[in-house]
Design a protein around this motif. Sequence first.
Motif, PDB file in Angstrom:
ATOM      1  N   SER A   1      -2.149   4.593  -7.051  1.00  0.00           N
ATOM      2  CA  SER A   1      -2.775   4.122  -5.817  1.00  0.00           C
ATOM      3  C   SER A   1      -2.660   2.604  -5.726  1.00  0.00           C
ATOM      4  O   SER A   1      -2.490   1.916  -6.735  1.00  0.00           O
TER       5      SER A   1
ATOM      6  N   THR B   1       0.828  -1.209   0.000  1.00  0.00           N
ATOM      7  CA  THR B   1       0.000   0.000   0.000  1.00  0.00           C
ATOM      8  C   THR B   1       0.865   1.262   0.000  1.00  0.00           C
ATOM      9  O   THR B   1       0.364   2.354  -0.284  1.00  0.00           O
TER      10      THR B   1
ATOM     11  N   GLY C   1      -5.661  -7.435  -4.269  1.00  0.00           N
ATOM     12  CA  GLY C   1      -5.521  -5.990  -4.220  1.00  0.00           C
ATOM     13  C   GLY C   1      -5.762  -5.364  -5.573  1.00  0.00           C
ATOM     14  O   GLY C   1      -6.004  -6.050  -6.570  1.00  0.00           O
ATOM     15  N   HIS C   2      -5.694  -4.045  -5.607  1.00  0.00           N
ATOM     16  CA  HIS C   2      -5.928  -3.292  -6.843  1.00  0.00           C
ATOM     17  C   HIS C   2      -4.980  -2.098  -6.882  1.00  0.00           C
ATOM     18  O   HIS C   2      -4.769  -1.440  -5.863  1.00  0.00           O
ATOM     19  N   TYR C   3      -4.419  -1.823  -8.052  1.00  0.00           N
ATOM     20  CA  TYR C   3      -3.579  -0.632  -8.192  1.00  0.00           C
ATOM     21  C   TYR C   3      -4.000   0.123  -9.442  1.00  0.00           C
ATOM     22  O   TYR C   3      -4.656  -0.429 -10.340  1.00  0.00           O
TER      23      TYR C   3
ATOM     24  N   GLN D   1       0.829  -5.747   6.364  1.00  0.00           N
ATOM     25  CA  GLN D   1      -0.096  -5.293   5.342  1.00  0.00           C
ATOM     26  C   GLN D   1      -0.339  -6.300   4.223  1.00  0.00           C
ATOM     27  O   GLN D   1      -1.203  -6.095   3.400  1.00  0.00           O
TER      28      GLN D   1
ATOM     29  N   ILE E   1      -4.584  -0.566  -3.242  1.00  0.00           N
ATOM     30  CA  ILE E   1      -5.506  -0.948  -2.180  1.00  0.00           C
ATOM     31  C   ILE E   1      -5.470  -2.461  -2.009  1.00  0.00           C
ATOM     32  O   ILE E   1      -5.541  -3.201  -2.993  1.00  0.00           O
ATOM     33  N   LEU E   2      -5.360  -2.917  -0.772  1.00  0.00           N
ATOM     34  CA  LEU E   2      -5.446  -4.338  -0.466  1.00  0.00           C
ATOM     35  C   LEU E   2      -6.830  -4.676   0.076  1.00  0.00           C
ATOM     36  O   LEU E   2      -7.362  -3.960   0.924  1.00  0.00           O
ATOM     37  N   GLU E   3      -7.382  -5.748  -0.433  1.00  0.00           N
ATOM     38  CA  GLU E   3      -8.622  -6.237   0.137  1.00  0.00           C
ATOM     39  C   GLU E   3      -8.315  -6.915   1.471  1.00  0.00           C
ATOM     40  O   GLU E   3      -7.219  -7.445   1.673  1.00  0.00           O
TER      41      GLU E   3
END
Length: 478
Positions: A37, A26, A65-67, A58, A39-41
Motif C-alpha cells: 500500500s 499511490t 507519505g507512507h508505504y 498526486q 498513502i500520501l498525506e
Amino acid sequence: MAWQRTTDHYFALPADALWAIVGDPTRWPAWSGAIRSFILEPPSSTYADTHRSAHSPQASVGQKGHYLPARGWAAALHGRTAPALRITQVEPGRALALEQPAPGGATRIRWQLSGHPDGGTTLQQQVTVTGPMTPAVVAIVASDIVADWRASVTRLYQMIRPEPDRSLLKVVIAGGSGTLGRSLAADLTTRGHDVVLLTRSVDLDLPHRQRTWDGATIGAWADELAQDPGNTAVVNLAGRLVDARPSEANITDLRESRVKPTRALVEASQALETPLARWVQGSTTAIYSDAGETEVTESSPLPTGSAALPQMTGVAAPWEAAVEGAHSDHLTILRTSIVLESGSPAFDRLAGLTRAGLGGRVGSGRQWFSWIHIDDWLTLVRATLGLQAGVDLPDGILIAAAPHPVRNAELMTLLRQHLHRPPAPPTPSALVRVGSVTLRTDPALGLTGRYATSELTTDAGFEFTHPTLDGALRDLTS
C-alpha cells in the motif's frame, strides 16, 4: 554502508502514458509486487501552489507519505517503526523520487523516463539504501523491489495496454518461469507481443498468460500453436538447472528434462498444417565440454569420446537433436554461454562467493569464461525471432556469447573490483571438488571452460551493448 541497484526497461509506449501511473506514487502497489500500500498525506498549500501541476496531480515535492512492503512480517515491522517518507523530486513527465529516512541513512527510490532512439520510452528505476541499517532495509523491502522488476514492468504495461497487439508475433515460451524465461517474457510483453508461458504449475505472481503442460505429452496447451501458426513462435528454454552433482541419475534427469519437452513441442508442431513462423531452440556452449585453449565457434566440431563430458555434451547434444523435425519456417539453435543477470543463479553464486571472501581464482585460473550480458541476450533472441531491425541472422546454430571471453583469474579480479572486495586467496582444485559436495554442484562448472564466440553475429549486423566483462559488471553492480 551503501547498497544500490539501477535497472532499465523499454516500453513501446509514449512517456506521458507511463507518467500517468509512475508519476502517481499511490498507484505503485498496483504494478509492484513488493509494495502492499501507499498513502500520501495532504500537501500543504505552499507545496501545492509551488510544486503541483496538472501532469502530477498526486505528488508534490516535500509531500509526505507512507508505504507498506508486501511481505507480512516486513509490513508489520515497517509499519510500526518507519517514519513518514518524503517526495524529493517531481519533474512532470520525466522523474519522480522519494526518500524514506532511517537511523543514520535513508532509502531512496527514483524513477526516470526518457525517450528511446527507436521510439517508445525507457523507464529507469534506481534503489539506493545508505546507513548502518542497510542490511536490514535491503532484507525488508529493497531487494524485493529489485527482484520484482521484470514482473513490475509487465504489470505497468498491462495497466495501460491490457491486450497485446494481435498483429505482432505471438511467442510461446517453454521454460518461461525460469530466470531467462521471465526476462524474455517481460521484454516481449512491453513491446506489445502476446506472450504465453508453458509451465507445469501456474504461478499467480507472474503477470503473464500461462498454460499448464506436463513437459512430455501433447495436451490442451498445443492450441496456442494451432490458433495462428504463421504468426506464432516457440522459444524452448525448458530444462532443469545444471547446478547439480554429476551423478548418473542427475545427468539422466538433466537430459530428459530437456529432451522430453522438446519432443512434445516438435510433435505438436508436426500436427499443424501451416508451419510456425519461428523456433528458437535453447542450448548451451557447454556442449563443447572443456575446450581448453581451442577457440570454438558455430562451425567447430563437438567433442567425442572421453572429451565429451556427460553433464555437458552428454546433455546438450541430445537436447539439440530432439528438435529435429520441428515444423517451422525458421529454426535457430541458440548455444548460450553464461548469462550475467542480477538475480540469476549463476551471477548470484559468483557474487555471493566473492562477497564472502572467496573471490580468488578457481583452480589454475586459466580456464576460459564465456559470457553474455542479459541485455545482449534479449536483443539476440529478438533478432532470432526476426524482431530486431538491421540484424538478419541465419537459421541453424548460433552462439550467444560476448566477443571477449576472459580467463577465470580475470573474472574473479573484476568481480572483486566491482564488488569492492580485497584480494582473496585462490581456491585449489581439490578444495573445489570437496566444496562441490557440500554445495551439491558439479566441480566441472568451475574448473572447466570454453573460449566460445560467434562468427555469425557480427556479419549479420549485431552490435553488443556490453562487449567487455568490465563494462557488463559495472552495469550489473551499478
